[in-house]
Design a protein around this motif. Structure first.
Motif, short mmCIF file in Angstrom:
data_model
loop_
_atom_site.label_atom_id
_atom_site.label_comp_id
_atom_site.label_asym_id
_atom_site.label_seq_id
_atom_site.Cartn_x
_atom_site.Cartn_y
_atom_site.Cartn_z
N UNK A 104 0.85 -1.20 0.00
CA UNK A 104 0.00 0.00 0.00
C UNK A 104 0.88 1.24 0.00
N UNK A 105 1.87 1.22 0.88
CA UNK A 105 2.83 2.33 0.96
C UNK A 105 4.09 1.79 1.67
N UNK A 106 5.22 1.96 1.04
CA UNK A 106 6.48 1.43 1.61
C UNK A 106 6.78 2.05 2.97
N UNK A 107 6.23 3.24 3.23
CA UNK A 107 6.48 3.93 4.49
C UNK A 107 5.94 3.15 5.70
N UNK A 108 5.01 2.21 5.49
CA UNK A 108 4.51 1.41 6.61
C UNK A 108 5.65 0.65 7.30
N UNK A 109 6.72 0.38 6.57
CA UNK A 109 7.83 -0.38 7.15
C UNK A 109 8.45 0.34 8.36
N UNK A 110 8.40 1.66 8.37
CA UNK A 110 9.00 2.39 9.50
C UNK A 110 8.29 2.09 10.82
N UNK A 111 7.03 1.66 10.74
CA UNK A 111 6.27 1.32 11.94
C UNK A 111 6.59 -0.12 12.40
N UNK A 112 7.51 -0.77 11.70
CA UNK A 112 7.86 -2.15 12.05
C UNK A 112 9.37 -2.34 11.93
N UNK A 113 9.83 -2.57 10.72
CA UNK A 113 11.29 -2.71 10.50
C UNK A 113 11.62 -2.44 9.05
N UNK A 114 12.74 -1.78 8.83
CA UNK A 114 13.33 -1.72 7.49
C UNK A 114 14.72 -2.34 7.62
N UNK A 115 15.19 -3.01 6.56
CA UNK A 115 16.51 -3.64 6.64
C UNK A 115 17.60 -2.65 7.06
N UNK A 116 18.47 -3.09 7.93
CA UNK A 116 19.55 -2.25 8.49
C UNK A 116 19.00 -1.04 9.26
N UNK A 117 17.80 -1.21 9.78
CA UNK A 117 17.17 -0.15 10.56
C UNK A 117 17.49 -0.25 12.04
N UNK A 118 16.55 0.21 12.85
CA UNK A 118 16.78 0.37 14.29
C UNK A 118 16.68 -0.96 15.04
#
Ligand code: CA
Length: 364
Positions: free
Chosen positions: A109-123
């Protein structure tokens, strides 16, 4: 009147009576006005994933206890009301009042949803909590969720996941070429750019696919959950870390129209209970994973770190993808830019005291 007179004389009696009356009135109003509310919560998960599914039960039980049993939330496993990957849609439409899911399921739907969970090499889990609760992450992700008529709350974390089960060793980037791996989402997109062939399979379909050789490797969660699916019997090489999930956060979703009908004290109860579930799930994984890992190693599982060239190439591709997406997706850009700055600052801090302390304890 002297102050002393007021406190000891007739005035004190009047004041005390007035206070008592006021207190009783408030109590009566509170008891009389607060409604009994029954909500349904759709989880994306089966009950067998007890740590993740269980976080929703922890939340629901606490809400009920805080509200003297008046705000009741019934948790339904994935598929009971809606399929596991349609929880966001069901909450958005108001089919159900609330849900528990992982926002990276909805990157289509929107790639930005990943910030509410995980993005590779993220936090990491701790950094994700810092960003969400104190670093502006909750406000930023809520701008995205508002377009879906949903209020989101952090609701659990697995901690850094494992990199998955491989039938053969991966000693360099070249070994990924043509490798068929169960790895969904953005991690799968990166694997494709590294030459692998990513597949998206539901939890129950992974074992048979690996067993019959339809796939060569599969990632799931970590020792505690992976052990239950029995991968060790058919693919003994267990890799780490799951660089695509450095601290994936689960989320509770609430339909905003339904949220607006709640008394303020019920909202406070809900928010507090979500925070408890968020903390409790990570504590459960951090307790259960070491025990499961010991059992797996005793059963002959071989542990391997991903080769450095794989990690380096994957990280470069990941940030290339984010820059590309930021160029065409305004809400992604709006979240990504401060997120990236936050991540940088966190890494500068964590690599001092935190890393040197834990590295010393590890004996490395
Ligand atoms: Ca995973």
């Amino acid at each position: 009147m002297q102050r002393r007179d007021f406190l000891t004389g007739a005035g004190a009696g009047l004041a005390a009576t007035a206070l008592a009356a006021c207190g009783k009135k408030e109590q009566a109003a509170a008891a009389g006005e607060l409604p009994t509310i029954r909500w349904r919560l759709a989880s994306s998960y089966p009950k067998s994933l007890d740590t993740i599914y269980g976080a929703a039960e922890v939340m629901a039980k606490r809400v009920e206890a805080i509200t003297n049993g008046k705000f009741q939330i019934r948790v339904h496993a994935g598929g009971e009301i809606v399929p596991g990957l349609q929880v966001l849609d069901a909450v958005q439409q108001g089919t159900i009042e609330c849900g528990h899911s992982a926002s990276y399921y909805y990157v289509g739907k929107n790639m930005a949803f990943a910030f509410d969970c995980a993005v590779p090499f993220g936090l990491t889990a701790r950094q994700q909590n810092a960003w969400m609760y104190q670093g502006g992450g909750l406000e930023l992700t809520r701008e995205l969720f508002k377009d879906y008529n949903i209020l989101n709350f952090p609701g659990g974390n697995t901690g850094v996941q494992m990199g998955g089960w491989f039938r053969k060793e991966v000693n360099s980037l070249a070994d990924l070429n043509g490798l068929k791996m169960r790895i969904p989402g953005i991690g799968g997109q990166i694997m494709a750019k590294l030459g692998a062939v990513p597949q998206t399979l539901a939890g129950g379909d992974i074992y048979p696919a690996l067993e019959r050789g339809a796939i060569d490797a599969a990632e799931w969660v970590g020792p505690y959950d992976d052990e239950k699916l029995g991968f060790a019997k058919i693919a003994k090489h267990y890799y780490y870390p799951g660089w695509w999930e450095g601290g994936p956060q689960l989320s509770f979703y609430v339909n905003i129209d339904k949220w607006n009908t709640l008394p303020e004290s019920y909202r406070q109860a809900f928010e507090t209970a979500c925070m408890e579930a968020n903390l409790n799930m990570l504590a459960a994984y951090d307790t259960k994973n070491p025990q499961a890992l010991q059992r797996l190693v005793a059963a002959g599982v071989q542990l391997h770190a991903f080769p450095k060239d794989v990690m380096t190439a994957a990280q470069k591709i990941a940030f290339g993808l984010y820059e590309e997406e930021a160029g065409r997706n305004p809400i992604f850009r709006k979240i990504y830019q401060p997120w990236k700055q936050f991540r940088e600052a966190e890494l500068q801090w964590f690599k001092l005291a935190e890393a040197s302390y834990t590295n010393f304890l590890f004996g490395t």
